[in-house]
Design a protein around this motif. Structure first.
Motif, mmCIF file in Angstrom:
data_model
loop_
_atom_site.group_PDB
_atom_site.id
_atom_site.type_symbol
_atom_site.label_atom_id
_atom_site.label_comp_id
_atom_site.label_asym_id
_atom_site.label_seq_id
_atom_site.Cartn_x
_atom_site.Cartn_y
_atom_site.Cartn_z
ATOM 1 N N LEU A 167 10.774 28.636 10.868
ATOM 2 C CA LEU A 167 10.393 27.409 11.568
ATOM 3 C C LEU A 167 10.823 26.179 10.773
ATOM 4 O O LEU A 167 10.357 25.953 9.661
ATOM 5 N N LYS A 168 11.699 25.385 11.362
ATOM 6 C CA LYS A 168 12.208 24.192 10.697
ATOM 7 C C LYS A 168 11.675 22.906 11.315
ATOM 8 O O LYS A 168 11.588 21.875 10.637
ATOM 9 N N SER A 169 11.306 22.940 12.596
ATOM 10 C CA SER A 169 10.880 21.720 13.264
ATOM 11 C C SER A 169 9.752 21.997 14.262
ATOM 12 O O SER A 169 9.869 22.896 15.093
ATOM 13 N N ILE A 170 8.688 21.228 14.157
ATOM 14 C CA ILE A 170 7.631 21.259 15.165
ATOM 15 C C ILE A 170 7.310 19.828 15.545
ATOM 16 O O ILE A 170 7.115 18.975 14.676
ATOM 17 N N VAL A 171 7.332 19.552 16.837
ATOM 18 C CA VAL A 171 7.010 18.222 17.348
ATOM 19 C C VAL A 171 5.568 18.243 17.829
ATOM 20 O O VAL A 171 5.216 18.970 18.749
ATOM 21 N N CYS A 187 5.750 28.418 5.880
ATOM 22 C CA CYS A 187 6.818 27.707 6.604
ATOM 23 C C CYS A 187 7.470 26.729 5.623
ATOM 24 O O CYS A 187 7.276 25.511 5.716
ATOM 25 N N SER A 188 8.241 27.241 4.708
ATOM 26 C CA SER A 188 8.720 26.440 3.575
ATOM 27 C C SER A 188 9.768 25.393 3.937
ATOM 28 O O SER A 188 9.957 24.422 3.199
ATOM 29 N N ASP A 189 10.465 25.552 5.071
ATOM 30 C CA ASP A 189 11.513 24.597 5.466
ATOM 31 C C ASP A 189 11.073 23.679 6.602
ATOM 32 O O ASP A 189 11.900 23.015 7.221
ATOM 33 N N LEU A 190 9.793 23.604 6.849
ATOM 34 C CA LEU A 190 9.274 22.889 8.024
ATOM 35 C C LEU A 190 9.256 21.376 7.852
ATOM 36 O O LEU A 190 8.890 20.865 6.787
ATOM 37 N N THR A 191 9.644 20.672 8.932
ATOM 38 C CA THR A 191 9.430 19.229 9.069
ATOM 39 C C THR A 191 8.593 19.006 10.322
ATOM 40 O O THR A 191 8.914 19.541 11.387
ATOM 41 N N ILE A 192 7.511 18.231 10.185
ATOM 42 C CA ILE A 192 6.662 17.907 11.333
ATOM 43 C C ILE A 192 7.076 16.553 11.894
ATOM 44 O O ILE A 192 7.203 15.578 11.145
ATOM 45 N N SER A 193 7.297 16.501 13.205
ATOM 46 C CA SER A 193 7.593 15.238 13.878
ATOM 47 C C SER A 193 6.386 14.826 14.711
ATOM 48 O O SER A 193 5.774 15.668 15.375
ATOM 49 N N GLY A 194 6.042 13.541 14.660
ATOM 50 C CA GLY A 194 4.890 13.062 15.410
ATOM 51 C C GLY A 194 4.850 11.551 15.453
ATOM 52 O O GLY A 194 5.794 10.877 15.009
ATOM 53 N N TYR A 195 3.754 11.012 15.970
ATOM 54 C CA TYR A 195 3.629 9.570 16.112
ATOM 55 C C TYR A 195 3.163 8.908 14.822
ATOM 56 O O TYR A 195 2.396 9.488 14.040
ATOM 57 N N THR A 196 3.631 7.694 14.607
ATOM 58 C CA THR A 196 3.243 6.907 13.441
ATOM 59 C C THR A 196 1.739 6.651 13.439
ATOM 60 O O THR A 196 1.148 6.366 14.497
#
Length: 316
Positions: A167-171, A187-196
């Motif tokens: 898992l690299k990206s979760i929005v 999930c060592s390569d994960l980036t979380i995308s979300g609202y400021t």
């Protein structure tokens, strides 16, 4: 005579394909599930008894029961009809060959461990009615590389995505207010995308997970346009997501359609006389308008209330 024999042979082959549940795709024979492979009681699919890699659930099913497909390691593809409203716990646990799942928007609940150890699962589409992702729902789905959490989700349970090593990206563009223990462990390569300024941004910082902003928030209306008769009313759902934001609604022709805010997520439209009006929804942050969208309303005598119920979402 030869052509007639060829037609008979072809007809016989097609009949055998239907009877045996074998379908030809691009020169490759793929077995599909037969209706007799399902145990369905009162609309609940309690157990799948077949062995086909391609499964289409009958549209008479309203619920996929607990353990219904557990350990069916031969299943590669499955289609869930819009008649299904819930998926039980452990429903697809250890379906290790399952590669893709599209969960229709009719589904409101998914049980714990539902897709646990689906190690070959690469693509998941979650429904827009979902309000929570439970304990170990996608635990050890190591082939999953990215997923989007719907705006309706408010909580993500313990170990929900643990050991999803790919898992690299979760929005998480949602109203999530709680995330359980060890949710993204492994999930060592994960980036979380979300609202400021959202909860998920704070969570990511606290747990030292890279975070990427996708904006301030979103507004989703459950109706795009509406027709109703004078002296009748209709309530529009308005789901606002974001930190420090608010929404107001106003009618461009207040003598034709009146709009009243009835809760934090609903607005009531009341037709006063025949005519047309736009209902303008405006999003504010720190008392400054930052986005807007419109619902078109027509009021006419004798009309039955009807509308375009497709969701309308703006992001800002």
């Amino acid at each position: 005579m030869v052509k007639l024999r060829m037609k008979k042979v072809l007809s016989l082959f097609l009949l055998l394909a239907v009877l045996t549940g074998v379908v030809q795709y691009g020169g490759t024979a793929v077995a599909s599930a037969a209706r007799s492979d399902f145990t369905i009681i009162g609309g609940v699919l309690t157990r799948y008894n077949g062995s086909a890699p391609a499964v289409t659930i009958p549209n008479t099913v309203t619920s996929i029961g607990d353990y219904a497909f557990k350990e069916h390691t031969e299943i590669e593809n499955i289609k869930i009809p819009n008649s299904v409203t819930s998926i039980g716990k452990y429903a697809f646990q250890e379906c290790s060959a399952l590669k893709k799942i599209i969960i229709p928007d009719s589904v409101a609940t998914i049980g714990i461990y539902a897709f646990d150890q689906c190690t070959d699962l690469k693509s998941v589409t979650l429904p827009n009615k979902l309000t929570s992702i439970g304990i170990r729902t996608f635990n050890e789905c190591e082939s999953l590389t990215q997923i989007t959490v719907p705006d309706t989700v408010t909580s993500i349970g313990n170990y929900a995505f643990s050991d999803c090593s790919g898992l690299k990206s979760i929005v998480v563009a949602s109203a999530v207010k709680s995330v359980g223990k060890y949710t993204f462990d492994g999930c060592s390569d994960l980036t979380i995308s979300g609202y400021t300024d959202s909860f998920i941004q704070t969570y990511a910082a606290k747990n030292k997970i890279p975070f990427k902003s996708i904006g301030i928030g979103s507004l989703t209306l459950d109706t795009k346009s509406l027709v109703l008769a004078p002296r009748s009313s209709y309530t529009i759902g308005a789901n606002l997501v974001g930190s420090g934001v608010s929404v107001r609604a106003a009618s461009t022709k207040g003598k034709v359609v009146k709009v009243t805010k009835t809760s934090s997520k609903t607005f009531q439209l009341t037709a006063l006389k025949a005519g047309k009006s736009d209902i303008v929804f405006t999003v504010y942050k720190n008392n400054k308008a930052i986005a807007s969208t419109t619902v078109k309303v027509e009021s006419k005598f004798g009309a039955a209330t009807r509308g375009n119920s497709t969701r309308k979402t703006i992001k800002f």
